[in-house]
Design an enzyme around this catalytic site. Structure first.
Site, short mmCIF file in Angstrom:
data_model
loop_
_atom_site.label_atom_id
_atom_site.label_comp_id
_atom_site.label_asym_id
_atom_site.label_seq_id
_atom_site.Cartn_x
_atom_site.Cartn_y
_atom_site.Cartn_z
CE LYS A 112 -4.50 0.75 0.30
NZ LYS A 112 -5.56 -0.19 -0.10
N1 GLU Z 1 -7.23 -0.09 -3.48
C1 GLU Z 1 -7.98 -1.28 -3.75
C2 GLU Z 1 -8.08 -2.14 -2.51
O1 GLU Z 1 -7.94 -1.69 -1.41
C3 GLU Z 1 -7.47 -2.02 -4.97
C4 GLU Z 1 -6.07 -2.52 -4.88
C5 GLU Z 1 -5.56 -3.10 -6.18
O2 GLU Z 1 -6.31 -3.23 -7.12
O3 GLU Z 1 -4.37 -3.40 -6.20
O4 GLU Z 1 -8.38 -3.32 -2.60
#
Ligand code: GLU
Length: 422
Positions: A112
């Site tokens: 993240k």
């Molecule tokens: N931000 C989204 C989540 O929390 C998508 C993450 C992604 O597609 O890598 O799942």
């Protein structure tokens, strides 16, 4: 507003993630050393990035990228832009991504990122310069085989296009698979934009079926009318469910006979708000979450269901569209109340699942039609729902614990198979 110490602890996302982790790890009887490995993020990076603002001023922004686990594949997870981003939050969210990818069994670890900034007061060109400089600082840690970012709060397909371009300029070749959630004509996947909402709809249908509730009889309250909640509401409405209330940061609307999400979206486009929608009455946004309903979809932000308000909920099923909408303390109350929770790491995994499809398509250079994307998404969500619910029943635990146990077990197994490199 200063929070009392106990609530500060309750709202700390890293402590919340740890509480869930500890419970699942203990139940699994995981070796203590392995627990340490599983819990600790593999890499944490903080960057302070200088950016020239439109008025010529130099400003410095702080950004983070955390790779929690690479055991099952490259790190995967979004990048959020918000004024209150913290390292603890990014760390927690990165570990959630590890468990999320493992629950739906896609070959990624978790990551993240976040940049402390307020997109509401930044121009497009300032946002572009922040994004590009942040990407340049991350150039050695991201990549299709290493760490694949995606959109999250306040970032979108344009942000991903800038990241893809900056990375490609450094590598002297176009590398579409370095990020997912890109625009369709730049290597994006069909169905990605609505994938998280579609996943929520699919698992909700499964839960309704489990309780023998006809979709046409199901009353749904949705909190958050953005990329997750808005799309989920639309698809749930299309599947026959009745969206009786929608809650946003500036108000809530209610209609016992159901709200048409498309009409509500049109109203918001025209007026800037969901309030004063002619197809519903405006109600108190702080109370709407506690309306009697079959399904509550918290799809706005973290920690909205906590130890102070969980007892007031009157939903039969909660489908967690947001990441971390329920605190660990609130879990106990929901469990006592017998509410069937579809936990975030399952409920909102549709987004990362179609991100996986996008990454596969980019690497193949061969793109799927929407039917194929949606069909494969449905298969993964239905199977994962079944995996979690069966696991919960087999081990007499609640769904969230089951999802964590299943995920931890899969990641632990990968680590054991790979062994520890010395
Ligand atoms: N931000 C989204 C989540 O929390 C998508 C993450 C992604 O597609 O890598 O799942």
């Amino acid at each position: 507003m200063q929070l009392p110490r106990a609530l500060e602890r309750e709202f700390n996302p890293w402590l919340a993630a740890e509480a869930r982790f500890n419970e699942a790890a203990t139940l699994l009887g995981l070796d203590e050393g392995l627990q340490k490995v599983l819990k600790s993020p593999a890499m944490e990076m903080t960057v302070h990035i200088p950016v020239q603002m439109d008025d010529g001023r130099l400003e410095v922004f702080t950004g983070y990228r955390v790779q929690h686990s690479l055991a099952r594949g490259p790190a995967k997870g979004g990048i959020r832009f918000a004024p209150d981003v913290t390292l603890d939050e990014v760390r927690a969210l990165s570990s959630w991504m590890t468990w999320k990818c493992a629950v739906v069994n896609i070959p990624f670890g978790g990551g993240k990122g976040g940049v402390i900034c307020d997109p509401a007061i930044l121009s497009q060109s300032e946002l572009e310069r922040i994004t590009r400089r942040y990407t340049a600082e991350l150039i050695d840690v991201i990549g299709p085989e290493r760490d694949v970012p995606a959109p999250d709060m306040n970032t979108n397909d344009q942000t991903m296009a800038w990241i893809m371009d900056t990375y490609s300029m450094h590598k002297r070749t176009t590398v579409t698979a370095v990020v997912t959630g890109k625009p369709l004509n730049l290597g994006g996947s069909r169905g990605r934009v609505e994938a998280t909402g579609r996943g929520c709809m699919i698992v909700t249908l499964q839960a309704l079926r489990k309780f023998h509730i006809e979709p046409s009889q199901a009353k749904v309250v949705v909190q958050g009318f953005g990329n997750v909640g808005g799309k989920a509401a639309r698809l749930m409405h299309k599947a026959g469910m009745k969206i009786i209330a929608v809650i946003e940061f500036d108000g809530a609307v209610y209609n016992a006979n159901g709200i048409d999400p498309d009409a509500l979206e049109k109203h918001r486009r025209e007026t800037g708000s969901i309030t004063h929608f002619p197809g519903a009455e405006s109600i108190d946004k702080n109370e709407a979450m506690f309306l009697p309903c079959d399904v509550l979809v918290p799809a706005a932000k973290e920690n909205v269901i906590d130890s102070r308000n969980a007892h007031k909920l009157q939903a039969r099923i909660i489908c967690e569209g947001a990441n971390g909408p329920t605190t660990a303390e609130a879990d106990k109350i929901l469990n006592e109340k017998g509410i069937f929770v579809i936990p975030d790491i399952l409920a909102n995994a549709g987004g990362v699942t179609v991100s996986y499809f996008e990454w596969v398509q980019d690497r193949q250079g061969y793109f799927w039609n929407e039917q194929l994307v949606n069909g494969r998404l449905e298969e993964i969500m239905v199977n994962s729902f079944k995996d979690v619910v069966d696991y919960a029943e087999r081990h007499s635990v609640h769904n969230r614990t089951a999802a964590y146990m299943l995920a931890l077990d899969r990641v632990a197994f990968a680590i054991k198979l790979r062994g520890i490199y010395a």
